[in-house]
Write a protein that holds these residues in place. Sequence first.
Motif, PDB file in Angstrom:
ATOM      1  N   LEU A 127       0.823  -1.217   0.000  1.00 18.91           N
ATOM      2  CA  LEU A 127       0.000   0.000   0.000  1.00 18.91           C
ATOM      3  C   LEU A 127       0.855   1.263   0.000  1.00 18.91           C
ATOM      4  CD1 LEU A 127      -2.933  -0.832   2.466  1.00 18.91           C
ATOM      5  CD2 LEU A 127      -2.993  -0.759  -0.025  1.00 18.91           C
ATOM      6  N   SER A 128       2.026   1.200   0.623  1.00 20.75           N
ATOM      7  CA  SER A 128       2.904   2.373   0.702  1.00 20.75           C
ATOM      8  C   SER A 128       3.441   2.792  -0.655  1.00 20.75           C
ATOM      9  CB  SER A 128       4.071   2.099   1.653  1.00 20.75           C
ATOM     10  OG  SER A 128       3.613   1.920   2.968  1.00 20.75           O
ATOM     11  N   THR A 129       3.358   1.900  -1.636  1.00 17.49           N
ATOM     12  CA  THR A 129       3.790   2.289  -2.991  1.00 17.49           C
ATOM     13  C   THR A 129       2.831   3.298  -3.611  1.00 17.49           C
ATOM     14  OG1 THR A 129       2.515   0.522  -4.075  1.00 17.49           O
ATOM     15  CG2 THR A 129       4.766  -0.008  -3.382  1.00 17.49           C
ATOM     16  N   THR A 130       1.625   3.397  -3.062  1.00 23.73           N
ATOM     17  CA  THR A 130       0.576   4.196  -3.695  1.00 23.73           C
ATOM     18  C   THR A 130      -0.056   5.220  -2.759  1.00 23.73           C
ATOM     19  OG1 THR A 130       0.073   2.219  -5.024  1.00 23.73           O
ATOM     20  CG2 THR A 130      -1.535   4.017  -5.088  1.00 23.73           C
ATOM     21  N   TYR A 131      -0.129   4.891  -1.467  1.00 28.80           N
ATOM     22  CA  TYR A 131      -0.823   5.753  -0.505  1.00 28.80           C
ATOM     23  C   TYR A 131       0.038   6.005   0.728  1.00 28.80           C
ATOM     24  CZ  TYR A 131      -4.886   4.064  -3.162  1.00 28.80           C
ATOM     25  OH  TYR A 131      -5.773   3.727  -4.166  1.00 28.80           O
ATOM     26  N   SER A 285      -8.477  -4.248  -4.128  1.00 31.25           N
ATOM     27  CA  SER A 285      -9.668  -3.508  -3.683  1.00 31.25           C
ATOM     28  C   SER A 285      -9.345  -2.038  -3.436  1.00 31.25           C
ATOM     29  CB  SER A 285     -10.243  -4.139  -2.409  1.00 31.25           C
ATOM     30  OG  SER A 285      -9.452  -3.826  -1.281  1.00 31.25           O
ATOM     31  N   ALA A 286      -8.068  -1.743  -3.156  1.00 34.65           N
ATOM     32  CA  ALA A 286      -7.624  -0.365  -2.937  1.00 34.65           C
ATOM     33  C   ALA A 286      -7.142   0.295  -4.225  1.00 34.65           C
ATOM     34  CB  ALA A 286      -6.499  -0.344  -1.905  1.00 34.65           C
ATOM     35  N   ASN A 287      -7.336  -0.395  -5.346  1.00 36.66           N
ATOM     36  CA  ASN A 287      -6.954   0.126  -6.670  1.00 36.66           C
ATOM     37  C   ASN A 287      -5.458   0.401  -6.798  1.00 36.66           C
ATOM     38  OD1 ASN A 287      -9.680   0.200  -7.729  1.00 36.66           O
ATOM     39  ND2 ASN A 287     -10.024   1.985  -6.416  1.00 36.66           N
TER      40      ASN A 287
END
Length: 440
Positions: A127-131, A285-287
């Motif tokens: 997730l840290s790659t995107t958000y 699911s988090a795109n």
Amino acid sequence: MQFGIREVIENTKGVLLKGDIESDNKFSISTDTRKIAKGDFYLPLRGENYDGHSFIDNAVAKGAIGYFTQDKTKINKNAGFIIYVDNCLVAYLRLSEYIRSKINPKVVAITGSSGKTTVKEMLFSVLSTTYKTHKTALNHNNEIGLCETLFSMPFDSKYLILEMGMRNLGEIELLSYYSKPDIGIITNVGSAHVELLGNKKNIACAKCEIASHLNKNGLFIAPFDKIICDTVKFEGEKIFTSNAQNIKVTRGSTSFTYKGKEFELSIEGEHNVQNAILVIEAALSANVPYENIKSGLKNFKPIEKRWEISEIKGYKFVNDSYNANPESMKAAIKTFLSVNEPPLLLVLGDMGELGKDSIAYHKEIGEFLSSYKDINFQLVTVGDVAKYILKASIFEGNSFKTTKECAQYILNSVPVGTTILLKASRFMKFEEIMEAVAKL
């Protein structure tokens, strides 16, 4: 995060015993007088072996602007503010819930008999790659850990990953209530905690509490396991993961295909593929774009005592001793023996919280080992119950009571150049084996 006095009272349902509710003072909240700073507000927690109320005077002397108390007679005349609450931990949880609603990240909650910390760390890497993502520190997975995690969350966090542990029924339900997850993940339901909960069905019920306050428009993710499918009560979207294909485990990496896409982990073990699949589903699911998922998984590194590799005095140690249950013990043995070349040594220790059938579970590991009779390895056990692993196996070996005895045996009898697996429950403190080898 800083609070105002009215804000605190409204969200904790406290009663102001001293001070001005209209005060414009802003303050941080501290539960530790060793770290408290001038102007902080002290929140004294109670535990089995301590009572933070004993340190109220110390907190005020260090400059605390005020404090909470569960005892209306606990009045310090030098404090600017005193707030009475029925329960300081509940007050802490209510303030944490307030922070969660104020920052309003997407919340991912993770539990399971094993693998929950690995999935948390893997998902954070992805997730840290995107958000902007925040997570539970280490294994701070109880009520106080939940509060600490929420209190330390940056205001610009878009995702919050929470690890949820439990020792009995109702504990995960409580964590779910105060965190209101958007995504709930169960890694597995195994034998861990059977001593406390009695059977696997009760363990499944306790784990499935993660969905009890899951956003009705949210997502529940778990491996396909009949006991989870039959137990979870959630009317929203559920994903029960399918298996990966083309799994290839080599020294230092594991590759696989899932839903037609290729992925690689910089860690060994088929069991980590199942962990990665749960992460992939949550990330989708988090795109999160495929390339970001792929790089996040590739860059994931396990934390201390989870397949941690060290070179000490010519020995290669694979330390996987953060925790152990029959399922994770078998997975570790399978991976270790499949990717390493002889000479090999298995050092297996007691597995905790297995209840009245503990000896039988340890014997089961010995019987499992017998399927590897064609592989050349030595076997050593450490602990009062682990000796039954050796007794139930077809192998000769040695059983020791202490980690120091085991370390001495390694230095005296195990050839330099041997690769050594350390696997046991945390209370066995198997890191002491490596420390002793280094010092002796």
